[in-house]
Write a protein that holds these residues in place. Structure first.
Motif, PDB file in Angstrom:
ATOM      1  N   ARG A 108      28.652  33.224  37.710  1.00 45.33           N
ATOM      2  CA  ARG A 108      29.877  33.095  38.514  1.00 45.33           C
ATOM      3  C   ARG A 108      30.730  34.359  38.419  1.00 45.33           C
ATOM      4  O   ARG A 108      31.258  34.851  39.414  1.00 45.33           O
ATOM      5  N   GLU A 109      30.827  34.914  37.212  1.00 43.99           N
ATOM      6  CA  GLU A 109      31.647  36.117  37.033  1.00 43.99           C
ATOM      7  C   GLU A 109      30.994  37.323  37.709  1.00 43.99           C
ATOM      8  O   GLU A 109      31.685  38.232  38.178  1.00 43.99           O
ATOM      9  N   GLU A 137      35.800  39.607  27.250  1.00 41.88           N
ATOM     10  CA  GLU A 137      36.624  39.394  28.444  1.00 41.88           C
ATOM     11  C   GLU A 137      36.475  40.572  29.388  1.00 41.88           C
ATOM     12  O   GLU A 137      36.255  41.704  28.947  1.00 41.88           O
ATOM     13  N   ARG A 138      36.584  40.280  30.675  1.00 41.43           N
ATOM     14  CA  ARG A 138      36.347  41.337  31.658  1.00 41.43           C
ATOM     15  C   ARG A 138      37.371  42.452  31.527  1.00 41.43           C
ATOM     16  O   ARG A 138      38.554  42.211  31.291  1.00 41.43           O
ATOM     17  N   SER A 192      32.658  32.321  29.809  1.00 40.25           N
ATOM     18  CA  SER A 192      33.107  32.620  31.182  1.00 40.25           C
ATOM     19  C   SER A 192      33.556  34.063  31.382  1.00 40.25           C
ATOM     20  O   SER A 192      34.527  34.327  32.096  1.00 40.25           O
TER      21      SER A 192
END
Ligand code: SF4
Ligand code: SF4
Lengths: 141, 222
Positions: free
Chosen positions: B40-41, B5-6, B35
């Motif tokens: 996209r991220e 996760e970011r 994701s």
């Protein structure tokens, strides 16, 4: 009150912005729609990506808001729910950058003609005038 | 797959503060599927890094790129496509990708944009759960396919600790006691007696307790 005129970008779907089309810019203005808000119509708010919301800030917006259908009666079933979640994701990112999360909001409004469409624009205009220019414009650094 | 996760954007902006040109680099592998670090991220993080810099009155050029994988020399070599266009890489791949870039590009600064969390699967839309801990000596044939190493808070090998209540783990009321699930599943499969077998004391070296692990396949290394 300062003479700051905010740059507010509003994304709204076909259904919640019918009034705009019917009345045109002049008509809206007469209803009290603030000049600080520029409208971007999209077929459905569910189509708006987080990147488009961030781009609006990159392009100099002091605030951004999205107007979609009521949560349980979106014309495209879940479009406005998706939009609301993306708005929350941007709120989170703004907080992580130490920027007021209220600079982005989601509103769920009935379709068609109604005074709330103008009211939320006025609410954003008032709030952002109080908050001042967005720190993301780098003018205060 | 590997789940990540970011990191909070503020942390990433801090890392890039000294740089004028950064390459935000995604990976089309696991982090695209969960994701965290796909194309996209990358687009979002690039935008956020620019906004963060602008807020501080700094100028930064942000390039965007995504490799097929960052855990493969062959693909890391394609970084040459951005030669001269960056002075640091912000990798959105899992920690493996970041290490690979550090291994293969000795003079390039590379930063992690995600926290690599676990090996898991997509349990529901937007929900990932840990399933395996890569222990190097799989015991799933003994436990009905449910992993006590990753999914028991104490990695117990011989049944439950005794603290579970209503089939939930004593660490949290939302976490299933995996040993309860193992028991119930073995019972359904008519293999309950398997629970009575005493698992020997484990050698945890294959799990990484003996230092970094390596797999060598001679048949593939011609
Ligand atoms: S026993 Fe080891 S290899 Fe098997 S699923 Fe559990 S952690 Fe993974
Ligand atoms: S309650 Fe179950 S899952 Fe939790 S620590 Fe004990 S045996 Fe492991």
């Amino acid at each position: 009150m300062s003479d700051f005129t905010p740059n507010i970008k509003a994304f709204c779907c076909h259904y919640t912005s019918q009034q705009t089309c019917a009345e045109g810019t002049e008509g809206l203005k007469q209803d009290g729609f603030p000049e600080s808000v520029s409208l971007f119509r999209v077929p459905c708010t569910g189509k708006i990506q987080v990147s488009a919301l961030l781009q609006a800030f990159e392009d100099g917006a002091d605030a951004v808001y999205v107007v979609g259908c009521p949560v349980d009666s979106c014309h495209n079933v879940k479009g406005s729910q998706r939009a609301a979640k993306r708005v929350v994701a941007v709120k989170q990112a703004l907080s992580e950058l130490d920027v007021e999360a209220e600079r982005i909001e989601m509103f769920h409004l009935e379709r068609g003609f109604h005074p709330e469409f103008v009211a939320v624009a006025q609410e954003m205009d008032k709030k952002i005038k109080e908050l001042g220019p967005s720190p993301l414009k780098g003018e205060s650094a | 797959m590997i789940i990540a996760e970011r990191k909070p954007v503020g942390e990433i902006v801090d890392m890039t503060r000294d740089h004028k040109k950064v390459l935000v680099l995604g990976c089309r592998g696991c982090v695209t599927v969960c994701s965290a670090g796909g194309e996209r991220e990358v687009e979002l993080l690039a935008s956020l890094i620019r906004l963060g810099a602008k807020k501080e009155g700094r100028k930064i050029e942000v390039q965007e790129g995504t490799l097929v994988r960052q855990c493969d020399k062959e693909y890391v070599d394609s970084l040459d496509n951005w030669k001269g266009k960056y002075d640091a890489i912000v990798s959105m791949a899992c920690g493996v990708g970041v290490n690979f870039i550090a291994n293969l590009r000795p003079t390039t600064m590379v930063y992690p944009a995600v926290n690599t969390t676990f090996f898991g699967g997509s349990a529901d839309q937007g929900v990932w759960t840990e399933q395996c801990a890569g222990c190097g000596n799989c015991v799933l044939h003994l436990t009905g396919g449910l992993c006590p190493v990753a999914r028991c808070a104490k990695s117990l090998m011989n049944g439950p600790c005794g603290g579970s209540q209503n089939a939930k783990c004593e660490i949290h009321s939302e976490v299933d006691c995996i040993w309860q699930l193992i028991h119930d599943r073995l019972e359904r499969l008519d293999r309950k007696e398997q629970m009575l077998e005493v698992a020997p004391i484990r050698d945890w070296r294959p799990a990484g307790h003996g230092g970094p692990r390596k797999t060598l396949r001679d048949d593939l290394s011609v």
